[in-house]
Write a protein that holds these residues in place. Structure first.
Motif, PDB file in Angstrom:
ATOM      1  N   THR A 199       0.823  -1.203   0.000  1.00 46.63           N
ATOM      2  CA  THR A 199       0.000   0.000   0.000  1.00 46.63           C
ATOM      3  C   THR A 199       0.860   1.257   0.000  1.00 46.63           C
ATOM      4  OG1 THR A 199      -1.746  -1.173   1.196  1.00 46.63           O
ATOM      5  CG2 THR A 199      -1.808   1.232   1.235  1.00 46.63           C
ATOM      6  N   LEU A 200       1.921   1.267   0.818  1.00 44.83           N
ATOM      7  CA  LEU A 200       2.811   2.429   0.840  1.00 44.83           C
ATOM      8  C   LEU A 200       3.506   2.623  -0.502  1.00 44.83           C
ATOM      9  CD1 LEU A 200       4.453   2.073   4.381  1.00 44.83           C
ATOM     10  CD2 LEU A 200       2.665   3.674   3.658  1.00 44.83           C
ATOM     11  N   ALA A 201       3.898   1.530  -1.127  1.00 47.46           N
ATOM     12  CA  ALA A 201       4.528   1.640  -2.448  1.00 47.46           C
ATOM     13  C   ALA A 201       3.549   2.202  -3.476  1.00 47.46           C
ATOM     14  CB  ALA A 201       5.047   0.267  -2.892  1.00 47.46           C
ATOM     15  N   ALA A 202       2.302   1.746  -3.413  1.00 53.06           N
ATOM     16  CA  ALA A 202       1.301   2.254  -4.350  1.00 53.06           C
ATOM     17  C   ALA A 202       1.040   3.739  -4.129  1.00 53.06           C
ATOM     18  CB  ALA A 202       0.000   1.457  -4.202  1.00 53.06           C
ATOM     19  N   VAL A 203       0.976   4.167  -2.874  1.00 51.09           N
ATOM     20  CA  VAL A 203       0.735   5.584  -2.580  1.00 51.09           C
ATOM     21  C   VAL A 203       1.920   6.436  -3.035  1.00 51.09           C
ATOM     22  CG1 VAL A 203       0.422   7.261  -0.721  1.00 51.09           C
ATOM     23  CG2 VAL A 203      -0.840   5.099  -0.679  1.00 51.09           C
ATOM     24  N   ALA A 204       3.143   5.987  -2.765  1.00 53.88           N
ATOM     25  CA  ALA A 204       4.322   6.762  -3.161  1.00 53.88           C
ATOM     26  C   ALA A 204       4.425   6.881  -4.678  1.00 53.88           C
ATOM     27  CB  ALA A 204       5.574   6.107  -2.584  1.00 53.88           C
ATOM     28  N   LEU A 205       4.203   5.779  -5.372  1.00 56.94           N
ATOM     29  CA  LEU A 205       4.266   5.821  -6.829  1.00 56.94           C
ATOM     30  C   LEU A 205       3.137   6.677  -7.409  1.00 56.94           C
ATOM     31  CD1 LEU A 205       5.156   2.092  -7.526  1.00 56.94           C
ATOM     32  CD2 LEU A 205       6.651   4.074  -7.867  1.00 56.94           C
ATOM     33  N   SER A 206       1.976   6.622  -6.786  1.00 54.42           N
ATOM     34  CA  SER A 206       0.866   7.454  -7.253  1.00 54.42           C
ATOM     35  C   SER A 206       1.160   8.932  -7.042  1.00 54.42           C
ATOM     36  CB  SER A 206      -0.424   7.068  -6.530  1.00 54.42           C
ATOM     37  OG  SER A 206      -0.788   5.736  -6.813  1.00 54.42           O
ATOM     38  N   LEU A 207       1.828   9.265  -5.939  1.00 55.86           N
ATOM     39  CA  LEU A 207       2.199  10.662  -5.690  1.00 55.86           C
ATOM     40  C   LEU A 207       3.161  11.169  -6.751  1.00 55.86           C
ATOM     41  CD1 LEU A 207       2.170  13.182  -3.926  1.00 55.86           C
ATOM     42  CD2 LEU A 207       3.970  12.144  -2.530  1.00 55.86           C
ATOM     43  N   LEU A 208       4.183  10.372  -7.073  1.00 55.99           N
ATOM     44  CA  LEU A 208       5.129  10.775  -8.124  1.00 55.99           C
ATOM     45  C   LEU A 208       4.438  10.871  -9.480  1.00 55.99           C
ATOM     46  CD1 LEU A 208       8.233   8.607  -7.115  1.00 55.99           C
ATOM     47  CD2 LEU A 208       7.875  11.056  -6.728  1.00 55.99           C
ATOM     48  N   SER A 209       3.522   9.941  -9.734  1.00 56.56           N
ATOM     49  CA  SER A 209       2.779   9.997 -10.992  1.00 56.56           C
ATOM     50  C   SER A 209       1.916  11.244 -11.074  1.00 56.56           C
ATOM     51  CB  SER A 209       1.916   8.741 -11.125  1.00 56.56           C
ATOM     52  OG  SER A 209       1.115   8.798 -12.280  1.00 56.56           O
ATOM     53  N   ALA A 210       1.298  11.636  -9.959  1.00 57.50           N
ATOM     54  CA  ALA A 210       0.463  12.834  -9.957  1.00 57.50           C
ATOM     55  C   ALA A 210       1.281  14.088 -10.241  1.00 57.50           C
ATOM     56  CB  ALA A 210      -0.257  12.962  -8.610  1.00 57.50           C
ATOM     57  N   VAL A 211       2.485  14.154  -9.691  1.00 56.54           N
ATOM     58  CA  VAL A 211       3.348  15.311  -9.974  1.00 56.54           C
ATOM     59  C   VAL A 211       3.702  15.363 -11.456  1.00 56.54           C
ATOM     60  CG1 VAL A 211       5.600  16.337  -9.484  1.00 56.54           C
ATOM     61  CG2 VAL A 211       4.238  15.370  -7.615  1.00 56.54           C
ATOM     62  N   GLY A 212       4.003  14.197 -12.022  1.00 55.40           N
ATOM     63  CA  GLY A 212       4.311  14.165 -13.452  1.00 55.40           C
ATOM     64  C   GLY A 212       3.124  14.574 -14.309  1.00 55.40           C
ATOM     65  N   TYR A 213       1.949  14.068 -13.985  1.00 52.61           N
ATOM     66  CA  TYR A 213       0.754  14.446 -14.735  1.00 52.61           C
ATOM     67  C   TYR A 213       0.433  15.922 -14.573  1.00 52.61           C
ATOM     68  CZ  TYR A 213      -0.679   9.705 -16.070  1.00 52.61           C
ATOM     69  OH  TYR A 213      -0.768   8.467 -16.643  1.00 52.61           O
ATOM     70  N   ALA A 214       0.629  16.470 -13.367  1.00 52.86           N
ATOM     71  CA  ALA A 214       0.358  17.895 -13.148  1.00 52.86           C
ATOM     72  C   ALA A 214       1.296  18.768 -13.972  1.00 52.86           C
ATOM     73  CB  ALA A 214       0.493  18.223 -11.660  1.00 52.86           C
ATOM     74  N   THR A 215       2.583  18.426 -14.000  1.00 48.88           N
ATOM     75  CA  THR A 215       3.534  19.200 -14.797  1.00 48.88           C
ATOM     76  C   THR A 215       3.193  19.125 -16.280  1.00 48.88           C
ATOM     77  OG1 THR A 215       5.217  18.636 -13.146  1.00 48.88           O
ATOM     78  CG2 THR A 215       5.985  19.579 -15.222  1.00 48.88           C
ATOM     79  N   ALA A 216       2.810  17.932 -16.734  1.00 48.93           N
ATOM     80  CA  ALA A 216       2.428  17.785 -18.137  1.00 48.93           C
ATOM     81  C   ALA A 216       1.158  18.564 -18.456  1.00 48.93           C
ATOM     82  CB  ALA A 216       2.236  16.302 -18.464  1.00 48.93           C
TER      83      ALA A 216
END
Length: 353
Positions: free
Chosen positions: A4-21
């Motif tokens: 669960t922690l891995a999924a949350v951390a990866l989702s956070l990094l993915s959200a930053v990437g999507y926001a920048t894009a």
């Protein structure tokens, strides 16, 4: 718990990437104008930067789907809007407003409630090929209906394209999880290679379609379209996960109530962020407002010069023209000296008593 922690951390990094894009796409769309097509976008380096950021965020999202279920990973996509708010404020040279802070806090609290109710076990179920084709067909029908009505007066096409992008992206995430689990998890035996290939082709098509739809939606600004993408994406993916992949919420009725409260708080936070983003954009700049068209100048032949006539001190003398008509039909002109005055009558007229 580690998954669960891995999924949350990866989702956070993915959200930053999507926001920048998303910010890069919105800036490119505002500079390109409403009439620019895809071929013109291909010539901009900013477009390829946005594509690269979306690809990197998508890879992080795929990794998150390996460790978490759709009901856990997809709601974390709301962090995209949370990350886009300070990034957009920084690029605009302003501070984050109080409304934006309230929206961010409500969104984070709602996501925390959803995390407590969502299932934390890694996914093991996959979509069968008929289920994947059926989900793709339903999504295409919905998108076609939304896009077809986008050209009607008052339809707000940016919001319709954004909703379509969210639906397409949510379906792509569900299909991506099927491909990921089929390739990495063999607890139920090896999956057919042709089924995985067909689903992978669907994933590629839906991913490209979601990117193009969002690019079209951002022509009207970033706030409302990004909010609808953020909301439609987890809704579509969670419906697929709960209906077809056997995902369940933890805690029974309490978990369902907690998830409902969290979803309401997150939706309220997203709405506040949308309003704050729209207000921060402000009215159009003076350079962007077209100047009022001046009245057309009349042709030279139609120009009339009006000069004031000066009063004269002497009365004008009107000389009567000689009459060519016979005397019997036209009476002779009366001289000015013989004209009737207030105290005498005409010579030829009888006195009236």
């Amino acid at each position: 718990m580690n998954a669960t922690l891995a999924a949350v951390a990866l989702s956070l990094l993915s959200a930053v990437g999507y926001a920048t894009a998303a910010v890069a796409q919105e800036r490119l769309a505002s500079r390109s104008g409403p009439g620019s097509g895809l071929l013109r976008l291909l010539g901009h380096s900013a477009w390829w930067w946005a594509v690269g950021l979306n690809a990197a965020a998508a890879l992080l999202h795929v990794a998150a789907l390996k460790y978490g279920s759709l009901t856990l990973v997809q709601p974390l996509g709301a962090l995209t809007l949370v990350a886009a708010v300070p990034l957009g404020a920084r690029l605009a040279g302003r501070r984050v407003s109080r409304i934006e802070w309230r929206g961010t806090v409500l969104t984070l609290l709602g996501l925390a409630a959803l995390l407590l109710a969502a299932g934390g076990t890694p996914p093991h179920e996959t979509l069968s090929l008929p289920e994947a084709l059926g989900v793709a067909a339903v999504a295409l029908v919905l998108v076609a209906a939304l896009v077809r009505r986008a050209g009607r007066p008052g339809a707000r096409p940016g919001l319709r394209f954004a909703t379509s992008s969210g639906i397409v992206s949510g379906v792509a995430s569900a299909l991506t999880q099927t491909v990921t689990v089929s390739v990495t998890d063999h607890t139920q035996g090896p999956a057919p290679g042709w089924r995985t290939a067909v689903v992978a082709l669907l994933v590629a098509g839906f991913a490209v379609g979601g990117l193009l739809l969002s690019q079209t939606a951002y022509r009207g600004g970033l706030g409302a379209p990004l909010a609808l993408v953020t909301l439609a994406n987890p809704v579509a993916a969670s419906v697929i996960g709960l209906a077809l992949l056997g995902e369940r919420l933890q805690g029974g009725a309490v978990g369902v109530l907690l998830a409902a409260v969290g979803a309401g708080a997150a939706a309220r936070g997203v709405i506040l962020l949308t309003r704050a983003t729209g207000a921060a954009q402000g009215p159009p700049r003076p350079a962007d407002v077209p100047a009022p068209a001046s009245a057309p100048e009349p042709p030279r032949a139609l120009r009339v010069s009006v000069r004031p006539e000066l009063p004269t001190t002497q009365p004008r003398t009107v000389t009567p023209r000689p009459q060519s008509a016979p005397a019997s039909s036209v009476p002779p002109a009366v001289p000015r000296s013989a004209a009737p005055g207030p105290d005498r009558a005409p010579a030829s007229a009888p006195l009236l008593r």
